[in-house]
Design an enzyme around this catalytic site. Structure first.
Site, PDB file in Angstrom:
ATOM      1  N   ASP A 267       0.813  -1.137   0.021  1.00  0.00           N
ATOM      2  CA  ASP A 267      -0.185  -0.020   0.023  1.00  0.00           C
ATOM      3  C   ASP A 267       0.977   1.078  -0.091  1.00  0.00           C
ATOM      4  O   ASP A 267       2.205   0.938   0.341  1.00  0.00           O
ATOM      5  CB  ASP A 267      -1.106   0.081   1.200  1.00  0.00           C
ATOM      6  CG  ASP A 267      -2.235   0.925   0.863  1.00  0.00           C
ATOM      7  OD1 ASP A 267      -1.947   1.839   0.014  1.00  0.00           O
ATOM      8  OD2 ASP A 267      -3.030   0.821   1.351  1.00  0.00           O
TER       9      ASP A 267
HETATM   10  C1  BGC Z   1      -4.981   3.321  -0.191  1.00  0.00           C
HETATM   11  C2  BGC Z   1      -5.109   2.383  -1.277  1.00  0.00           C
HETATM   12  C3  BGC Z   1      -4.817   3.093  -2.519  1.00  0.00           C
HETATM   13  C4  BGC Z   1      -3.436   3.660  -2.469  1.00  0.00           C
HETATM   14  C5  BGC Z   1      -3.274   4.672  -3.926  1.00  0.00           C
HETATM   15  C6  BGC Z   1      -3.747   4.339  -0.247  1.00  0.00           C
HETATM   16  O1  BGC Z   1      -3.670   5.302   0.610  1.00  0.00           O
HETATM   17  O2  BGC Z   1      -4.954   2.796   1.217  1.00  0.00           O
HETATM   18  O3  BGC Z   1      -6.240   1.831  -1.167  1.00  0.00           O
HETATM   19  O4  BGC Z   1      -4.959   2.364  -3.547  1.00  0.00           O
HETATM   20  O5  BGC Z   1      -3.416   4.622  -1.464  1.00  0.00           O
HETATM   21  O6  BGC Z   1      -3.827   5.581  -3.818  1.00  0.00           O
END
Ligand code: BGC
Length: 735
Positions: A267
């Protein structure tokens, strides 16, 4: 044979020879006629260490490198999961302000789950994959399959509810639809990211049974049945180690037991330790919060854990190169499956087909919760004027919420949808309350004067025949929004007070709740009708107006239970150590009793049960028809049951099959969902529903043996229209 022109013959021979000779120069890794694994093994030794390291971390906020020297493409990723996110800058989370990146917003995944229709999940995935193709993206960051543990989780709207079986079925179909396009789905957030509060560091402690029976099955199904090509790690810790480099979850379970051959992506900013990242199964590091992200300096992304420092260590022999080869293999596989797949089509953005799918999912997902005296449908022409009250009738709800925010081509608001349906002159509107602009990760005071909005609504409510209150939550911080949880189970912005005050003046009020979460309904006994309408995306207003007017018959069912009050929820029952934890640790004390498993087993009546939803017609359930009653553990049970539409409208019913073990040697939930089927019936029509349930699905996870066990016992299979409405049951015996 006599050739008319001998030159033609010579040209043909020349071409054949040229092809044979040149073909030898097309390396195997570029030749799609070779099996995937041969291509991967051919490419790997051709790469330099520098090229390998470049591949395992971000080269931009949403991209990782290919190998330009070898003609190997880079990867482009995008959020996900409800539409293709607008283009972001190379170096930061700001929008790039493109003018050609408006998308179709599909209903949020809670709504998709509420359709209980895997075919629609497939169409959703297929459509979103086509939009990704058009935008030249290779990986869609979704679906999210974290389990709904408490109604406070700010991100529940992005997930598919409280039941692992329902989530699995819907997610698998979604993934198959996306990947059909040669675009990877990236199932997230692996795992136990069940709250947003302290999501970056909270350590989740739970039993092996809860892990395997509740929180992992959907991920497992995505890998084993959906063949998903990528998985995103979670921010939180699990048993002391961060999700993005968690040895147990990634190396042991995902890669070893489930044989996952795809890529684990962190993530964004979820990596915290270089050594663990290298050795615990992470393949691509994304979004690390290096200072470099803020600058346009040369080596912005070199500061990542799996970048320049790792390169030096491998060069010095402190870490063997082989430690990253497995990552590179997986990434090559993903690139060949996606960005270098020559069969990929061009894709399409906001096509009529996509809009229709979005509307259909919206219509099938809306859940009718209460409908006294046939308040709904509000037939056209029945009332001269309809008064609509509530901010969610006009607020753009594809904005805010976090990474799932979308830049839609057009979002038809509920108010616009109703005006179109009933005629502009027949609809009056007042906001009633105000919440301020859509925000993410910060709070902004509402610019509206609450008192005057409230007063105006009451004044207008006095003399009207019917009121539709369109409220709920929104995508602001501490509502249905990433990076924070809800602070209360109540409706925000004084809506409960407004509803109660309206009811004192006018009783003919239908409540339409737009949210991705359950809310308290202190006024429930006084209102004739309530509808749960989720976040419906581009076609919100059209879908909602079709259901309200009765042009479409509602058929959605709740993918999670609505407790009467917060304390009734299993996780919250055990206090702070269970939710949200003490800022360091939390213990999932309700264990395997999540959602209806808790309410059923503890005999707590929810406000609305899992699987519940009304229709404008009525269904009658016949008797379960089962050929035999004794089964061995490797058999499948075949059942059928006749369902009749005995009402006056065509409609659809989701028939649910729950299983109870009669004398388990361990704690088991009162019952668990093992099959469901949605059936469309014309008025007066009867059809048989047929389901097949493998006996192996009755297993529980034995913590001592570390394996799944089906006990010899009597099991009761219930056929139900919701978790608290069992229509009839049948016993079977497993030997
Ligand atoms: C989120 C993800 C997301 C990623 C990219 C993160 O903060 O938890 O679900 O895909 O950001 O935007």
């Amino acid at each position: 044979m006599k050739l008319k022109n001998p030159h033609v013959f010579l040209i043909v021979i020349y071409c054949l020879l040229y092809r044979t000779v040149c073909a030898q120069h097309i390396p195997i890794y570029l030749d799609e006629n070779f099996p995937l694994e041969s291509r991967v093994e051919d490419a790997l030794p051709k790469m330099t260490l520098e090229e390998k390291v470049a591949m395992i971390h971000a080269q931009a906020m949403f991209s990782s490198a290919g190998v330009p020297r070898l003609g190997i493409h880079e990867l482009w990723m995008t959020d996900g999961p409800h539409g293709i996110r607008a283009e972001l800058n190379w170096n930061n989370f700001d929008y790039a302000k493109w003018t050609n990146d408006e998308c179709t917003a599909f209903p949020a995944l809670t709504c998709l789950a509420a359709t209980f229709n895997p075919e629609l999940a497939y169409q959703y995935g297929k459509a979103i994959g086509e939009e990704a193709l058009y935008r030249k993206k290779d990986v869609v960051l979704g679906p999210g399959v974290n389990i709904y543990r408490t109604p406070l989780n700010g991100r529940n709207f992005e997930y598919m509810g409280e039941d692992p079986f329902l989530t699995s079925k819907m997610a698998v179909s979604y993934i198959q639809g996306v990947q059909l396009n040669g675009v990877a789905a990236c199932v997230k957030h692996y795992a136990l990211n069940n709250q947003e509060q302290w999501r970056q560091h909270i350590n989740v402690e739970l039993s092996d049974r809860a892990l395997h029976e509740i929180y992992l099955p959907a991920f497992k199904a995505c890998v084993l049945e959906g063949n998903v090509w990528s998985v995103m790690g979670s921010y939180n810790k699990i048993r002391g180690q961060y999700g993005c480099h968690n040895n147990l979850l990634i190396n042991e379970i995902l890669k070893k037991y489930w044989n996952f051959d795809g890529v684990v992506i962190s993530d964004w900013g979820g990596v915290h330790d270089a050594n663990e990242a290298v050795y615990n199964g992470l393949d691509i590091e994304m979004g690390t919060w290096t200072d470099g992200l803020k600058s346009n300096g040369k080596s912005t992304f070199d500061n990542y854990y799996m970048a320049a420092t790792l390169f030096d260590k491998i060069k010095k022999g402190e870490i063997p190169e082989s430690a990253i080869d497995n990552k590179v293999r997986r990434i090559l596989r993903l690139i060949f499956r996606t960005s270098m797949n020559s069969q990929r089509k061009f894709g399409s953005l906001v096509s009529e087909e996509h809009i229709n799918i979005a509307r259909k999912i919206g219509e099938e997902g809306i859940v009718l919760l209460k409908n006294d005296k046939d308040f709904f449908p509000v037939e056209k022409g029945k009332y001269k004027k309809i008064l609509v009250i509530g901010e969610n009738a006009t607020k753009p709800l594809t904005l805010g919420g976090g990474s799932s925010e979308l830049k839609v081509k057009e979002e038809i608001s509920p108010l616009d949808g109703l005006k179109k349906k009933y005629g502009e002159e027949n609809i009056d509107y007042t906001m009633g309350y105000g919440s301020g602009p859509s925000v993410y990760a910060k709070e902004v005071a509402s610019p509206y004067n609450a008192d005057s909005l409230h007063r105006k609504a009451l004044q207008m409510a006095k003399d009207v025949e019917i009121i539709l209150f369109i409220g709920g939550l929104n995508k602001n911080h501490h509502q249905d929004c990433e990076a924070g949880d809800r602070l209360s189970y109540d409706l925000p912005f004084e809506q409960n007070k407004l509803i109660s005050d309206i009811l004192r003046i006018n009783k003919n009020v239908g409540i339409v709740l737009i949210s991705g979460n359950a809310v308290a309904m202190p006024w429930i006994k006084e209102v004739p009708a309530v509808m749960q309408a989720w976040y419906l995306g581009s076609e919100s207003g059209t879908a909602l107006a079709n259901i309200i007017s009765g042009d479409t018959n509602p058929s959605g069912k709740l993918p999670f239970s609505f407790p009467v009050k917060l304390k009734d929820n299993g996780a919250l029952f055990f206090g702070e150590s269970s939710y949200p934890g003490d800022n360091v640790n939390q213990y999932y004390k309700e264990d395997i009793l999540v959602g209806y498993r808790w309410y059923d087993t503890k005999k707590i009546k929810p406000l609305f049960a899992f699987g519940y939803g009304l229709s404008y017609t009525k269904f009658e359930y016949g008797k379960i028809d089962i050929v035999k009653k004794n089964f061995s553990k490797d058999e499948t049970i075949e059942l059928k049951i006749p369902i009749s539409n005995i009402g006056e409208r065509d409609g659809a019913e989701t028939v649910q099959f729950y299983v109870t073990q009669s004398k388990p040697s361990v704690l088991r939930p009162e019952k668990e969902l093992k099959a469901f089927k949605k059936i469309f019936l014309k008025t007066g029509e009867t059809k048989y529903i047929e389901v097949v349930i493998p006996v192996s699905s009755f297993a529980f996870y034995d913590e001592q043996k570390q394996s799944w066990i089906v006990e010899e016992d009597k099991y009761i299979i219930h056929c139900a229209s919701s978790a608290n409405d069992i229509k009839n049951s049948v016993s079977i015996f497993v030997k």
